[in-house]
Design a protein around this motif. Structure first.
Motif, PDB file in Angstrom:
ATOM      1  N   HIS A 143      15.974  35.048  58.552  1.00  0.00           N
ATOM      2  CA  HIS A 143      15.074  36.207  58.461  1.00  0.00           C
ATOM      3  C   HIS A 143      14.278  36.177  57.159  1.00  0.00           C
ATOM      4  O   HIS A 143      14.669  35.542  56.194  1.00  0.00           O
ATOM      5  N   GLU A 144      13.147  36.882  57.161  1.00  0.00           N
ATOM      6  CA  GLU A 144      12.221  36.824  56.017  1.00  0.00           C
ATOM      7  C   GLU A 144      12.727  37.596  54.806  1.00  0.00           C
ATOM      8  O   GLU A 144      12.489  37.209  53.682  1.00  0.00           O
ATOM      9  N   LYS A 145      13.391  38.717  55.046  1.00  0.00           N
ATOM     10  CA  LYS A 145      13.887  39.509  53.910  1.00  0.00           C
ATOM     11  C   LYS A 145      15.110  40.316  54.315  1.00  0.00           C
ATOM     12  O   LYS A 145      15.417  40.448  55.507  1.00  0.00           O
ATOM     13  N   GLY A 146      15.791  40.887  53.322  1.00  0.00           N
ATOM     14  CA  GLY A 146      16.981  41.681  53.628  1.00  0.00           C
ATOM     15  C   GLY A 146      17.471  42.420  52.391  1.00  0.00           C
ATOM     16  O   GLY A 146      16.995  42.200  51.283  1.00  0.00           O
ATOM     17  N   VAL A 147      18.434  43.300  52.617  1.00  0.00           N
ATOM     18  CA  VAL A 147      19.053  44.053  51.521  1.00  0.00           C
ATOM     19  C   VAL A 147      20.565  43.859  51.619  1.00  0.00           C
ATOM     20  O   VAL A 147      21.147  44.032  52.694  1.00  0.00           O
ATOM     21  N   ILE A 148      21.174  43.499  50.504  1.00  0.00           N
ATOM     22  CA  ILE A 148      22.634  43.369  50.461  1.00  0.00           C
ATOM     23  C   ILE A 148      23.154  44.575  49.692  1.00  0.00           C
ATOM     24  O   ILE A 148      22.838  44.756  48.523  1.00  0.00           O
ATOM     25  N   ASP A 149      23.908  45.402  50.372  1.00  0.00           N
ATOM     26  CA  ASP A 149      24.478  46.608  49.765  1.00  0.00           C
ATOM     27  C   ASP A 149      25.989  46.495  49.912  1.00  0.00           C
ATOM     28  O   ASP A 149      26.550  46.841  50.945  1.00  0.00           O
ATOM     29  N   ALA A 150      26.636  45.949  48.880  1.00  0.00           N
ATOM     30  CA  ALA A 150      28.080  45.686  48.959  1.00  0.00           C
ATOM     31  C   ALA A 150      28.696  45.833  47.572  1.00  0.00           C
ATOM     32  O   ALA A 150      28.224  45.205  46.620  1.00  0.00           O
ATOM     33  N   PRO A 151      29.746  46.662  47.434  1.00  0.00           N
ATOM     34  CA  PRO A 151      30.332  46.926  46.111  1.00  0.00           C
ATOM     35  C   PRO A 151      31.002  45.699  45.494  1.00  0.00           C
ATOM     36  O   PRO A 151      31.616  44.900  46.197  1.00  0.00           O
ATOM     37  N   ILE A 152      30.862  45.565  44.172  1.00  0.00           N
ATOM     38  CA  ILE A 152      31.391  44.404  43.459  1.00  0.00           C
ATOM     39  C   ILE A 152      32.415  44.835  42.409  1.00  0.00           C
ATOM     40  O   ILE A 152      32.220  45.823  41.701  1.00  0.00           O
ATOM     41  N   GLY A 153      33.507  44.079  42.345  1.00  0.00           N
ATOM     42  CA  GLY A 153      34.539  44.320  41.328  1.00  0.00           C
ATOM     43  C   GLY A 153      35.243  43.017  41.026  1.00  0.00           C
ATOM     44  O   GLY A 153      34.914  41.972  41.593  1.00  0.00           O
ATOM     45  N   ARG A 154      36.232  43.069  40.162  1.00  0.00           N
ATOM     46  CA  ARG A 154      36.983  41.859  39.821  1.00  0.00           C
ATOM     47  C   ARG A 154      37.758  41.352  41.024  1.00  0.00           C
ATOM     48  O   ARG A 154      38.394  42.127  41.740  1.00  0.00           O
ATOM     49  N   SER A 155      37.697  40.052  41.249  1.00  0.00           N
ATOM     50  CA  SER A 155      38.393  39.443  42.390  1.00  0.00           C
ATOM     51  C   SER A 155      39.900  39.663  42.279  1.00  0.00           C
ATOM     52  O   SER A 155      40.468  39.594  41.199  1.00  0.00           O
ATOM     53  N   ARG A 205      41.014  36.344  38.572  1.00  0.00           N
ATOM     54  CA  ARG A 205      40.485  37.365  37.664  1.00  0.00           C
ATOM     55  C   ARG A 205      39.224  36.940  36.910  1.00  0.00           C
ATOM     56  O   ARG A 205      38.543  37.751  36.323  1.00  0.00           O
ATOM     57  N   LYS A 206      38.905  35.627  36.921  1.00  0.00           N
ATOM     58  CA  LYS A 206      37.686  35.175  36.242  1.00  0.00           C
ATOM     59  C   LYS A 206      36.457  35.373  37.130  1.00  0.00           C
ATOM     60  O   LYS A 206      35.327  35.239  36.695  1.00  0.00           O
ATOM     61  N   MET A 207      36.686  35.680  38.409  1.00  0.00           N
ATOM     62  CA  MET A 207      35.582  35.829  39.358  1.00  0.00           C
ATOM     63  C   MET A 207      35.366  37.291  39.737  1.00  0.00           C
ATOM     64  O   MET A 207      36.271  38.110  39.652  1.00  0.00           O
ATOM     65  N   GLN A 208      34.146  37.577  40.166  1.00  0.00           N
ATOM     66  CA  GLN A 208      33.834  38.871  40.749  1.00  0.00           C
ATOM     67  C   GLN A 208      33.818  38.672  42.271  1.00  0.00           C
ATOM     68  O   GLN A 208      33.672  37.549  42.751  1.00  0.00           O
ATOM     69  N   ALA A 209      33.944  39.747  43.018  1.00  0.00           N
ATOM     70  CA  ALA A 209      33.946  39.637  44.479  1.00  0.00           C
ATOM     71  C   ALA A 209      33.496  40.954  45.094  1.00  0.00           C
ATOM     72  O   ALA A 209      33.497  41.991  44.421  1.00  0.00           O
ATOM     73  N   VAL A 210      33.116  40.888  46.360  1.00  0.00           N
ATOM     74  CA  VAL A 210      32.813  42.120  47.096  1.00  0.00           C
ATOM     75  C   VAL A 210      34.163  42.717  47.491  1.00  0.00           C
ATOM     76  O   VAL A 210      34.927  42.107  48.222  1.00  0.00           O
ATOM     77  N   ILE A 211      34.468  43.897  46.921  1.00  0.00           N
ATOM     78  CA  ILE A 211      35.725  44.582  47.250  1.00  0.00           C
ATOM     79  C   ILE A 211      35.429  46.062  47.492  1.00  0.00           C
ATOM     80  O   ILE A 211      34.501  46.620  46.911  1.00  0.00           O
TER      81      ILE A 211
END
Length: 300
Positions: A179-191, A195-201
């Motif tokens: 697709h040409e465009k989009g919106v990602i709306d997903a909360p981010i926190g520490r994996s 613990r060195k990574m962030q993740a969608v949680i």
């Protein structure tokens, strides 16, 4: 002042260095392993080694050493200053440069360069981050706004918080986005797993990224991304989350894909209202040479 950490372990199992790195999110596993080596960790009153297997109800006491005091020194590091006046500056940070000093990077940072090239910097952040209003990752290149006094810092920080500033990035990602465009709306926190990574949680902080396809290749897509929020590693986490991780990303992408030093991510456009004049200023930085050459190869 030395700090002491006291912990009563529940039903965790495994090596103590691993358990403690999960329990103590503010400290790295290598730091914890060093404490164990230095006999700073006691379990039930006895010092233990890193391979000690924890038991339910273990009482852990850690004598945390005094933190190393970081000294800020101006360094004559070449710096591309795109704009500068008495209140603000805009710099084009090269890939591979850390924004401000930390225990792992005591010098050679953008802040060390700023101290050499500029007379004044704001003091709102702690001593280690004079003038820094927002950050980009070490291996992300591109534009950053710098506050030269506290008046400017407050204004720029407010604009970031109220989402009135403009930040557009260009990234090369794996896969062909249909697709040409989009919106990602997903909360981010520490994996929860690393613990060195962030993740969608679920319990993460709100994070919104808008993307638009610029060009498609056989196995990659060039996208423009606009940030609505500024979470740690936001673009890298969000693009991985939708199945199109950044090319060259050593943490969130597949290993060894395109030659380069880190993710192909560039903060290309930066816009904000000037704190004193009220004029909206917009700046653009061309893609770094390695990024441009990679695109030329992909086009062929």
């Amino acid at each position: 002042m030395k700090e002491q950490i006291d912990l009563q372990l529940g039903e965790q199992s495994g090596r103590i260095d691993k358990v403690l790195s999960q329990e103590l999110a503010d400290y790295s596993r290598s730091q914890i392993q060093q404490w164990l080596k230095d006999e700073r960790v006691m379990v039930n009153g006895t010092t233990v080694k890193a391979n000690y297997k924890v038991k339910t109800g273990d009482q852990v006491t850690i004598a945390v050493p005094e933190p190393t005091v970081l000294e800020l020194t101006p360094e004559n590091i070449p710096l591309e200053i795109v704009y500068e006046d008495e209140d603000v500056a805009v710099v084009n940070k090269p890939q591979g440069m850390v924004v401000h000093p930390s225990a792992g990077h005591p010098n050679g940072t953008l802040v060390n360069a700023l101290l050499f090239h500029m007379q004044n910097l704001s003091s709102i952040n702690d001593v280690i981050r004079p003038g820094i209003v927002h950050r980009i990752d070490k291996d992300t290149s591109g534009l950053l706004m710098i506050a030269k006094n506290d008046f400017a810092h407050e204004s720029l920080a407010k604009q970031l918080k109220e989402k009135t500033s403009l930040r557009k990035y260009v990234a090369l990602v794996h896969g062909v986005i249909p697709h040409e465009k989009g919106v990602i709306d997903a909360p981010i926190g520490r994996s929860k797993t690393d613990r060195k990574m962030q993740a969608v949680i679920e319990e993460g902080k709100p994070a919104v990224t808008h993307f638009q396809v610029l060009e498609r290749f056989a196995d990659f897509t060039l996208v423009e991304l606009q940030l609505e929020t500024g979470r740690t590693h936001q673009i890298r986490v969000h693009m991985k989350y939708i199945g199109y991780p950044l090319a060259g990303d050593p943490v969130y992408g597949p290993k060894k894909t395109l030659p380069g030093k880190g993710q192909f991510l560039h903060a290309q456009v930066l816009g904000f209202e000037h704190p004193r004049t009220g004029e909206f200023l917009t700046f653009t930085a061309p893609l770094p040479e390695v990024f441009q050459k990679t695109l030329e190869k992909l086009r062929k």
